[in-house]
Design a protein around this motif. Sequence first.
Motif, short mmCIF file in Angstrom:
data_model
loop_
_atom_site.label_atom_id
_atom_site.label_comp_id
_atom_site.label_asym_id
_atom_site.label_seq_id
_atom_site.Cartn_x
_atom_site.Cartn_y
_atom_site.Cartn_z
N GLU A 281 -5.83 13.72 -4.57
CA GLU A 281 -4.97 13.32 -4.18
C GLU A 281 -3.85 14.79 -5.59
OE1 GLU A 281 -3.92 12.48 -2.08
OE2 GLU A 281 -6.18 10.91 -1.65
N LEU B 102 -4.59 9.54 6.00
CA LEU B 102 -3.59 8.33 4.99
C LEU B 102 -4.03 8.27 3.86
CD1 LEU B 102 -4.52 5.08 7.91
CD2 LEU B 102 -3.74 7.36 7.70
N THR C 5 -2.95 6.36 0.10
CA THR C 5 -1.84 5.57 -0.26
C THR C 5 -1.15 5.19 -1.92
OG1 THR C 5 -3.12 4.20 -0.58
CG2 THR C 5 -3.12 3.43 1.16
N ARG C 6 -0.75 4.55 -2.32
CA ARG C 6 0.06 4.29 -3.17
C ARG C 6 -1.13 4.00 -4.27
NH1 ARG C 6 -0.83 -0.46 -5.88
NH2 ARG C 6 -0.78 -1.37 -4.87
N ARG D 248 -3.23 14.65 7.84
CA ARG D 248 -3.24 13.68 9.31
C ARG D 248 -3.69 12.07 8.78
NH1 ARG D 248 -3.95 14.91 15.43
NH2 ARG D 248 -3.42 12.59 15.69
N TYR E 256 0.84 -1.37 -0.24
CA TYR E 256 -0.35 0.25 -0.25
C TYR E 256 1.16 0.83 0.02
CZ TYR E 256 -4.42 -2.80 0.80
OH TYR E 256 -5.26 -3.60 1.29
N ASP E 257 1.93 1.50 0.50
CA ASP E 257 2.58 2.35 0.12
C ASP E 257 2.15 2.91 1.61
OD1 ASP E 257 4.58 0.97 -0.65
OD2 ASP E 257 3.78 1.65 -2.90
N VAL E 258 2.00 3.20 2.80
CA VAL E 258 1.41 4.47 3.10
C VAL E 258 1.38 5.27 3.30
CG1 VAL E 258 -0.51 4.75 5.48
CG2 VAL E 258 -0.59 2.23 3.78
N SER E 259 0.76 6.86 3.77
CA SER E 259 1.60 7.49 4.27
C SER E 259 0.46 8.66 4.89
CB SER E 259 2.13 8.70 3.00
OG SER E 259 1.49 9.28 1.86
N ILE E 260 1.05 9.67 5.89
CA ILE E 260 0.25 10.19 5.77
C ILE E 260 0.18 11.60 5.52
CG2 ILE E 260 -0.78 11.91 8.97
CD1 ILE E 260 0.71 9.49 10.27
N LYS E 261 -0.85 13.09 5.12
CA LYS E 261 -1.60 14.03 4.87
C LYS E 261 -0.91 14.86 5.59
CE LYS E 261 -4.57 12.86 2.08
NZ LYS E 261 -5.97 13.24 1.20
N HIS E 262 -1.20 15.69 4.77
CA HIS E 262 -0.90 17.43 6.46
C HIS E 262 -2.24 17.50 7.09
CE1 HIS E 262 -4.12 20.06 4.25
NE2 HIS E 262 -3.09 18.57 2.66
#
Length: 274
Positions: free
Chosen positions: A82, A53, A55-56, A51, A43-49
Motif C-alpha cells: 500500500e 481490493l 481496505t482501511r 482491480r 472496512y472502507d473498501v475501494s478498488i485499486k488500479h
Amino acid sequence: MRLANQQAHYLELEEKDVLRHSLAAGRQAAKLLKDNFGDSATYDVSIKHDRSLVTRVDGESQALIMSYLKGQFPDIPFVAEEQDRQVNAGVKKDGYYFVIDPLDGTASFVIGIPFFCTSIALCKGTQTLAGVLVDPNHNEEFTAVLGGGAFLNGNRMSVTKRRNIEELYLNVNHTKFDQNRFERINANILKKIRRFHKLGSLCLEVAYVASGRLDGTINNDLSMWDIAAAGLILEEAGGRWTLLDGSKPAFPVFEKLDIVATNGIIHYDLLRAL
C-alpha cells in the motif's frame, strides 16, 4: 544510524533477533486484522488500479508494521503493497529492504472468509534473507531464515514426497490466464490430480506447500510482496518456486508474476503440463 552502519550492524545480528523483530511486527498487525475482522461496515473498501481490493485495515496494518520495524532498523527502506509505487521503485537494488504485505487475502477478509495473514520479508539485493507469515485465525506462524530451515510455530517443517500426478493435492488459481493456458490447466492437471483447492491467500497457499499440506500451487497475477517471504519459507522447507518458464525473477520486481510453487519433485512435470 547511517544506512551503511545499519547494514554492517545487520551482519552482526543473530538470525533469531531479525526473526524476533519481524515476528513482533507481524503479530501486532495480525491482531489488528483479527480485531477488525467481521465488522465489514467499517472496512472502507475501494478498488485499486489493478482491480484488487483494499481496505482501511490494509493501510493501518501496514503503518503498524512499518512503524515497529523503523524503530528497530531506522535506515532500511520498505517495499510495501500500500505504499506509493514510486517510493517502492526507489529502493536500492543492491541494499537491504523489507517487503511487506500487510493483509494478504484482502478479498477473503472483505467477504468474511477467515483465511488471510500478514507477510514480512527482509531482502538484500535479489535475495530474501528472512521471512515471516502470521495467520491470526489459526494461530500459526510460518518462519524461515536463509540456510536455517523452515518452521511452523517453532517446529521444523518439510514438503511432501508425492510425485505421481494422480496423487497430488494442488491449489490452483487460473481464472486470469489466457484461454489456451486455462484449457491446458484444466485438461492436463485438474482432470488428473486427486483434488484441487482455491484457498484465497497466496502467502498461506505457498506456506501450505512448505508444510506438506499441499503438493503445489499454481497462481497468476501476483506481486513481489505475495511471494518474498513465502517463497523463502518454501525453499527452506525443501520446495521450489519459479515463474512459468522455470526462471526466478530478480528482486526487487514490480511487474505482475505468474508462478508455480511445489514440493520440487513435481515441479518440472507441472511446468510441462502448463
